[in-house]
Enzyme design. Structure first.
Site, short mmCIF file in Angstrom:
data_model
loop_
_atom_site.label_atom_id
_atom_site.label_comp_id
_atom_site.label_asym_id
_atom_site.label_seq_id
_atom_site.Cartn_x
_atom_site.Cartn_y
_atom_site.Cartn_z
N LYS A 1 0.76 -1.12 -0.02
CA LYS A 1 0.07 -0.06 0.02
C LYS A 1 0.73 1.30 0.02
O LYS A 1 0.31 2.41 -0.55
CB LYS A 1 -0.98 0.12 1.31
CG LYS A 1 -2.06 -1.08 0.83
CD LYS A 1 -3.48 -0.73 2.03
CE LYS A 1 -4.58 -1.83 1.72
NZ LYS A 1 -5.72 -1.34 2.42
N LYS B 1 -6.50 -12.41 -8.86
CA LYS B 1 -7.58 -12.31 -8.32
C LYS B 1 -8.63 -11.30 -8.80
O LYS B 1 -8.09 -10.15 -9.09
CB LYS B 1 -7.34 -12.32 -6.80
CG LYS B 1 -8.51 -12.45 -5.78
CD LYS B 1 -7.89 -12.57 -4.39
CE LYS B 1 -8.91 -12.68 -3.55
NZ LYS B 1 -8.45 -12.47 -2.19
N LYS C 1 -12.48 -5.69 -7.55
CA LYS C 1 -13.32 -4.42 -8.20
C LYS C 1 -12.08 -3.10 -8.54
O LYS C 1 -12.75 -2.18 -9.07
CB LYS C 1 -14.31 -3.85 -6.99
CG LYS C 1 -13.89 -3.79 -5.66
CD LYS C 1 -14.83 -3.14 -4.95
CE LYS C 1 -14.59 -3.21 -3.31
NZ LYS C 1 -14.54 -4.56 -2.70
#
Length: 339
Positions: free
Chosen positions: A120, A202, A205
């Site tokens: 992140k 994977k 969204k």
């Protein structure tokens, strides 16, 4: 005969937008099974983890809306708020209180090794905040507050459960038995659903290609269109095999929606092409998601009911959380008031 004490299972999800088919088949469907079919064995806690969401900058109105929507999704799955504890994380202040205590029992080195912090930080280099760094400690507090026996985790969360166990064992080693050390819950059924356009990744969204994922609120026609445009191969034969990532993924989806084994699916489509197979997959997905979508829309039209359930869920969760927090504070040595 004395009734056997139920084991506690904690599941949590961030309110980061409409869940995908991957979220549903990989986790949510199992949560529903656990809440209903396994209620005699487990006490289930389900949380909308909104505190975790603010490690990235969100529009406040969006966070409020998405939190309520995710809460509605949990109920729409068929999780009964009367029989389970379904709550919103920020409504239970003990999460943040215990997280601070656990921060002081977490080593800087072990926190800095967490791969999600590294990932992140690379994605949001303009906002590498302390909350992002201590995110796993808050997750540990989420779990340990409820003395959870088990936590359903995917591959991307195993490291967080490991550090939770390390923190609990360290605290227990200093102060004596305080926290139950949780174990991962591995469902017998449950799938890792991949992108429809890049089946090596994977389903997410956040995929830049909207054809790669299906959301729980997609229209039936959109679902069918996305399934029909899914990447396959040139063999035109339905079976699981190496180099058939697209077909393997569609078979996984079809199996989860119908309960059919891979051998059954192979036999069903023997001599048929991918067109027939994709149509059947699309129809199965539509049938699977329809009741969830209908119930979600019904719930979202009754926000007073949702807020009532959230308040009751917070009250139940706080009862359990406050007992653990008081115990931990007493062990550490905080001066406590009689209340």
């Amino acid at each position: 005969m004395e009734q056997e004490k139920k084991q506690i299972v904690l599941s949590a999800v961030q309110p980061t937008g409409t869940p995908t088919l991957g979220n549903y088949l990989g986790a949510f469907k199992n949560w529903k099974i656990m809440a209903n079919d396994m209620a005699d064995k487990y006490d289930c806690f389900y949380a909308v983890a909104d505190l975790h969401s603010i490690t990235v900058r969100l529009n406040p109105a969006d966070l409020r809306r998405q939190t309520l929507e995710m809460y509605a999704f949990l109920l729409a799955l068929g999780i009964d708020p009367e029989k389970n504890v379904v709550f919103i994380q920020s409504h239970v202040p003990q999460h943040a209180q215990l997280a601070w205590i656990l921060n002081c029992y977490t080593q800087f080195g072990e926190a800095s090794r967490m791969t999600q912090f590294k990932d992140k930080s690379e994605k949001h280099p303009e906002n590498v905040n302390v909350g992002l760094f201590s995110y796993p400690v808050l997750m540990a507090a989420d779990i340990l507050l409820y003395q959870a026996d088990f936590v359903p985790v995917g591959d991307d969360q195993k490291q967080h459960l490991e550090i939770t166990r390390d923190i609990a064992e360290r605290f227990n080693g200093i102060y004596g038995d305080t926290f139950k050390v949780p174990a991962p819950f591995i469902h017998k059924s449950g799938a890792r659903i991949m992108s429809l356009q890049d089946p090596t990744k994977k389903m997410s969204k956040s995929d830049t290609n909207p054809k790669g994922f299906i959301t729980l609120l997609d229209d039936d026609s959109v679902i069918m269109k996305k399934i029909k445009s899914a990447v396959t191969d040139s063999e035109a034969k339905v079976y699981r095999g190496e180099g058939k990532d697209g077909i393997n993924n569609l078979m996984e989806i079809y199996s989860c929606c119908t309960g059919k084994s891979f051998d059954d699916i192979t036999a069903e489509f023997e001599g048929k092409g991918y067109g027939d197979f994709k149509t059947a997959v699309g129809e199965a997905v539509i049938a699977e998601l329809r009741p969830v979508k209908e119930e979600y829309n019904r719930l979202m039209s009754d926000k007073a009911y949702l807020m009532k359930c959230a308040a009751e869920g917070a009250e139940k969760a706080e009862y359990f959380a406050s007992r653990t927090l008081r115990k931990a504070m007493k062990k550490v040595g905080f001066l406590q008031l009689d209340r």
